[in-house]
Write an enzyme that holds these catalytic residues in place. Structure first.
Site, PDB file in Angstrom:
ATOM      1  N   ASP A 130       0.550  -1.116  -0.270  1.00 54.80           N
ATOM      2  CA  ASP A 130      -0.178   0.021  -0.134  1.00 54.80           C
ATOM      3  C   ASP A 130       0.850   1.038   0.065  1.00 54.80           C
ATOM      4  O   ASP A 130      -0.002   2.361   0.433  1.00 54.80           O
ATOM      5  CB  ASP A 130      -1.023   0.293   1.277  1.00 54.80           C
ATOM      6  CG  ASP A 130      -0.385   0.595   2.062  1.00 54.80           C
ATOM      7  OD1 ASP A 130      -1.607   0.749   3.003  1.00 54.80           O
ATOM      8  OD2 ASP A 130       0.368   1.085   2.663  1.00 54.80           O
ATOM      9  N   CYS A 173     -22.306  -5.643  -3.548  1.00 58.61           N
ATOM     10  CA  CYS A 173     -22.457  -5.521  -2.178  1.00 58.61           C
ATOM     11  C   CYS A 173     -23.475  -5.368  -2.468  1.00 58.61           C
ATOM     12  O   CYS A 173     -24.474  -5.517  -3.166  1.00 58.61           O
ATOM     13  CB  CYS A 173     -21.977  -3.767  -2.073  1.00 58.61           C
ATOM     14  SG  CYS A 173     -22.797  -3.148  -0.868  1.00 58.61           S
ATOM     15  N   CYS A 201     -24.021   1.656   5.833  1.00 65.81           N
ATOM     16  CA  CYS A 201     -22.114   2.377   5.408  1.00 65.81           C
ATOM     17  C   CYS A 201     -22.422   3.663   5.905  1.00 65.81           C
ATOM     18  O   CYS A 201     -22.150   4.918   6.472  1.00 65.81           O
ATOM     19  CB  CYS A 201     -21.321   1.955   4.398  1.00 65.81           C
ATOM     20  SG  CYS A 201     -21.428   1.777   3.397  1.00 65.81           S
ATOM     21  N   CYS A 223     -21.883   6.159   8.460  1.00 62.86           N
ATOM     22  CA  CYS A 223     -20.210   6.762   8.937  1.00 62.86           C
ATOM     23  C   CYS A 223     -20.626   8.849   9.564  1.00 62.86           C
ATOM     24  O   CYS A 223     -21.701   9.069   9.305  1.00 62.86           O
ATOM     25  CB  CYS A 223     -20.635   7.355   7.081  1.00 62.86           C
ATOM     26  SG  CYS A 223     -19.369   8.605   6.724  1.00 62.86           S
ATOM     27  N   CYS A 238     -17.790   2.097   9.861  1.00 63.83           N
ATOM     28  CA  CYS A 238     -18.397   1.722   7.919  1.00 63.83           C
ATOM     29  C   CYS A 238     -18.179  -0.078   7.537  1.00 63.83           C
ATOM     30  O   CYS A 238     -19.170  -0.158   6.814  1.00 63.83           O
ATOM     31  CB  CYS A 238     -18.302   2.806   6.163  1.00 63.83           C
ATOM     32  SG  CYS A 238     -15.965   2.436   6.405  1.00 63.83           S
ATOM     33  N   CYS A 298     -21.541  -3.327   9.010  1.00 65.68           N
ATOM     34  CA  CYS A 298     -21.228  -4.051   7.365  1.00 65.68           C
ATOM     35  C   CYS A 298     -21.879  -5.125   8.026  1.00 65.68           C
ATOM     36  O   CYS A 298     -21.273  -6.079   8.150  1.00 65.68           O
ATOM     37  CB  CYS A 298     -20.261  -3.682   6.667  1.00 65.68           C
ATOM     38  SG  CYS A 298     -20.561  -4.801   5.257  1.00 65.68           S
TER      39      CYS A 298
END
Length: 298
Positions: A118, A172, A178, A182, A229, A233
């Site tokens: 990353d 999804c 989510c 948030c 979030c 889920c």
């Protein structure tokens, strides 16, 4: 040991022996993302380099993508995002990726590889989706069938061709849990994402924050990162606990920011330098904690 016909099945078996059971191969020619939102400035890649592995490794022929699950359960009290509780994942991922690279080189001394975790310009979630490891949820996270969204993504660029896996066909549920949970309402109904209102981003944004940004910080107790979030889920409702011992020991779910003030920067690095939250320094943690304390006083 030399395998005359090294293939991805042999590769995946070796990864499984390390405890890594979510491994896939992505093609080197990646389709550009259909981005409808600006890219968060914390992301290393901001241009076409996100989709072109050859920019960082010219002779790259395949991408070996590996998921590193980190979920160990929800602690009773925490003020740090779950991914920060264990050791800095960059170091853990690089260690495993080097083991895989060394295994490949034991079969072919001409093989070259580059491990990334990353900090490269590549779009990690896109790589994982193309490698068949999950789909992108409305919360912008990669969601794996077994481990949900609680996964780090590591990739090995290699100059050897492996047959790519098929992209994930999952989708999804679009339940909008989510978006509703948030703190900054940064996840819109049209699936766009405004990083400027994301609490995780704001806890890492340096400098003084605006009143609107501070209000987002104050929505939850976290002083670094955000899990809202992911916590709500439904795809994370029954995820497996990480099989990796590095993410199950020496855990730090709560950080007392008042202890940071008298520390020198050197002392902070010596004590917390091996943690993922340390890269932004101690001042930003103290700032975020003070924003929360001022809420309590009111």
């Amino acid at each position: 040991m030399r395998f005359r016909h090294m293939n991805k099945e042999i590769l995946k078996d070796f990864c499984l022996s390390l405890g890594l059971d979510a491994v896939g191969i992505a093609p080197v020619d990646l389709p550009p993302e259909d981005l409808q939102s600006p890219i968060c400035p914390l992301a290393a890649g901001q241009d076409k380099s996100r989709y072109d592995p050859r920019r960082i490794m010219p002779d790259c022929r395949s991408l070996i993508v590996v998921l590193f699950p980190y979920f160990y359960g929800y602690p009773p009290e925490s003020n740090l995002a779950l991914y920060c509780h264990g050791p800095d994942y960059h170091n853990v991922i690089k260690s495993y990726l080097h083991k895989i690279g060394t295994f490949l080189r034991s079969d072919d001394a001409t093989l070259t590889y580059m491990p990334v975790a990353d900090t490269s310009p590549l779009a990690d979630r896109l790589l994982a989706r193309m490698a068949g490891l999950g789909f992108i949820g409305d919360n912008q996270c990669l969601i794996n069938e077994k481990y949900g969204s609680y996964c780090f993504i590591g990739t090995i660029l290699v100059n050897r061709f492996f047959e790519p896996d098929s992209p994930s066909a999952g989708e999804c549920l679009h339940c909008r849990a989510c978006s509703h949970s948030c703190p900054g309402r940064c996840l819109a109904l049209d699936r766009t994402y405004d990083y400027r209102l994301c609490k995780s981003y704001l806890t890492q944004k340096k400098g003084d924050l605006t009143a609107k940004e501070i209000a987002v910080i104050r929505k939850t107790d976290y002083i670094f990162g955000c899990d809202e979030c992911q916590r709500v889920c439904p795809h994370n409702a029954s995820v497996a606990v990480t099989p990796l011992p590095e993410f199950r020991k020496d855990l730090l779910p709560y950080l007392d920011a008042t202890e940071l003030k008298p520390m020198t920067n050197r002392e902070f690095k010596e004590r917390y330098g091996a943690r993922a939250f340390s890269w932004r320094g101690k001042k930003i943690l103290i700032r975020n904690a003070e924003y929360l304390r001022s809420t309590l006083k009111k």
